[in-house]
Design a protein around this motif. Structure first.
Motif, PDB file in Angstrom:
ATOM      1  N   PHE A 158     -13.538  14.714  13.048  1.00 45.45           N
ATOM      2  CA  PHE A 158     -13.755  13.846  11.892  1.00 45.45           C
ATOM      3  C   PHE A 158     -12.653  12.802  11.780  1.00 45.45           C
ATOM      4  O   PHE A 158     -11.508  13.052  12.143  1.00 45.45           O
ATOM      5  CB  PHE A 158     -13.795  14.680  10.607  1.00 45.45           C
ATOM      6  N   THR A 159     -12.992  11.633  11.228  1.00 43.24           N
ATOM      7  CA  THR A 159     -11.983  10.610  10.975  1.00 43.24           C
ATOM      8  C   THR A 159     -11.058  11.080   9.851  1.00 43.24           C
ATOM      9  O   THR A 159     -11.429  11.944   9.051  1.00 43.24           O
ATOM     10  CB  THR A 159     -12.633   9.273  10.569  1.00 43.24           C
ATOM     11  N   GLU A 160      -9.870  10.499   9.797  1.00 41.47           N
ATOM     12  CA  GLU A 160      -8.904  10.857   8.736  1.00 41.47           C
ATOM     13  C   GLU A 160      -9.491  10.625   7.354  1.00 41.47           C
ATOM     14  O   GLU A 160      -9.216  11.369   6.418  1.00 41.47           O
ATOM     15  CB  GLU A 160      -7.611  10.045   8.887  1.00 41.47           C
ATOM     16  N   ASP A 161     -10.294   9.572   7.218  1.00 39.75           N
ATOM     17  CA  ASP A 161     -10.843   9.211   5.904  1.00 39.75           C
ATOM     18  C   ASP A 161     -12.306   9.639   5.739  1.00 39.75           C
ATOM     19  O   ASP A 161     -13.061   9.019   5.003  1.00 39.75           O
ATOM     20  CB  ASP A 161     -10.709   7.708   5.670  1.00 39.75           C
ATOM     21  N   CYS A 162     -12.691  10.715   6.401  1.00 40.19           N
ATOM     22  CA  CYS A 162     -14.097  11.154   6.362  1.00 40.19           C
ATOM     23  C   CYS A 162     -14.546  11.455   4.926  1.00 40.19           C
ATOM     24  O   CYS A 162     -13.747  11.735   4.039  1.00 40.19           O
ATOM     25  CB  CYS A 162     -14.300  12.379   7.247  1.00 40.19           C
ATOM     26  N   PHE A 163     -15.837  11.343   4.745  1.00 43.98           N
ATOM     27  CA  PHE A 163     -16.492  11.672   3.469  1.00 43.98           C
ATOM     28  C   PHE A 163     -17.572  12.680   3.805  1.00 43.98           C
ATOM     29  O   PHE A 163     -18.495  12.370   4.547  1.00 43.98           O
ATOM     30  CB  PHE A 163     -17.094  10.410   2.849  1.00 43.98           C
ATOM     31  N   TYR A 164     -17.445  13.898   3.274  1.00 44.79           N
ATOM     32  CA  TYR A 164     -18.391  14.971   3.575  1.00 44.79           C
ATOM     33  C   TYR A 164     -19.006  15.438   2.268  1.00 44.79           C
ATOM     34  O   TYR A 164     -18.302  15.897   1.372  1.00 44.79           O
ATOM     35  CB  TYR A 164     -17.657  16.127   4.253  1.00 44.79           C
ATOM     36  N   GLU A 165     -20.313  15.300   2.151  1.00 45.68           N
ATOM     37  CA  GLU A 165     -21.019  15.725   0.944  1.00 45.68           C
ATOM     38  C   GLU A 165     -22.008  16.817   1.297  1.00 45.68           C
ATOM     39  O   GLU A 165     -22.843  16.639   2.176  1.00 45.68           O
ATOM     40  CB  GLU A 165     -21.751  14.552   0.306  1.00 45.68           C
ATOM     41  N   ASP A 166     -21.905  17.938   0.615  1.00 45.58           N
ATOM     42  CA  ASP A 166     -22.870  19.025   0.749  1.00 45.58           C
ATOM     43  C   ASP A 166     -23.757  18.963  -0.487  1.00 45.58           C
ATOM     44  O   ASP A 166     -23.363  19.416  -1.569  1.00 45.58           O
ATOM     45  CB  ASP A 166     -22.162  20.377   0.851  1.00 45.58           C
ATOM     46  N   VAL A 167     -24.928  18.361  -0.328  1.00 42.72           N
ATOM     47  CA  VAL A 167     -25.829  18.137  -1.459  1.00 42.72           C
ATOM     48  C   VAL A 167     -26.276  19.466  -2.069  1.00 42.72           C
ATOM     49  O   VAL A 167     -26.317  19.610  -3.289  1.00 42.72           O
ATOM     50  CB  VAL A 167     -27.051  17.290  -1.025  1.00 42.72           C
ATOM     51  N   ALA A 168     -26.579  20.451  -1.229  1.00 40.09           N
ATOM     52  CA  ALA A 168     -27.071  21.739  -1.734  1.00 40.09           C
ATOM     53  C   ALA A 168     -26.034  22.446  -2.599  1.00 40.09           C
ATOM     54  O   ALA A 168     -26.372  23.050  -3.619  1.00 40.09           O
ATOM     55  CB  ALA A 168     -27.476  22.640  -0.568  1.00 40.09           C
ATOM     56  N   LEU A 169     -24.768  22.377  -2.203  1.00 39.66           N
ATOM     57  CA  LEU A 169     -23.708  23.047  -2.968  1.00 39.66           C
ATOM     58  C   LEU A 169     -23.093  22.153  -4.029  1.00 39.66           C
ATOM     59  O   LEU A 169     -22.317  22.612  -4.864  1.00 39.66           O
ATOM     60  CB  LEU A 169     -22.613  23.554  -2.027  1.00 39.66           C
TER      61      LEU A 169
END
Length: 88
Positions: free
Chosen positions: A8-19
Motif C-alpha cells: 500500500f502507498t503511505e497515504d492509502c485510503f482503505y474503507e471497509d463498507v460492511a464494517l
C-alpha cells in the motif's frame, strides 16, 4: 502485517463498507490489520476472482475464520482498489 503494508502507498485510503471502518495511511492500516488478526487468529482470505483494468483491480473473495468469541464465520465479498506506482 509489515509485509502486507508494503503493498500500500503511505497515504492509502482503505474503507471497509460492511464494517463501517476507514483507515487512512499505512500506519493506520497496520494497526487495523494487527487488531483484526488478534481478534481472528485463523483469519483466511481466499481469492475467487481477480481482474486488472488499467490502474484498477477488482476481486471477489471469501473470508473465513474463528474470532476469539469461538463462533466460525464465512463471508463472501468483493473489493475495488486503485493502483498508484504499483501499490494499492
Amino acid at each position: 502485517v509489515e509485509k502486507m503494508a508494503l503493498l500500500f502507498t503511505e497515504d492509502c485510503f482503505y474503507e471497509d463498507v460492511a464494517l463501517g471502518s476507514v483507515m487512512r495511511g499505512r500506519e493506520a492500516l497496520k494497526t487495523g490489520y494487527s487488531n483484526l488478526f488478534a481478534f481472528i487468529p485463523d483469519f483466511r482470505l481466499e481469492l475467487k476472482f481477480l481482474f486488472i483494468a488499467g490502474n484498477w483491480i477488482g476481486s471477489e473473495w471469501v473470508m473465513t475464520g474463528t474470532p476469539t468469541t469461538g463462533r466460525s464465520f464465512s463471508i463472501r465479498g468483493a473489493s475495488i482498489s486503485e493502483l498508484q506506482g504499483g501499490k494499492v
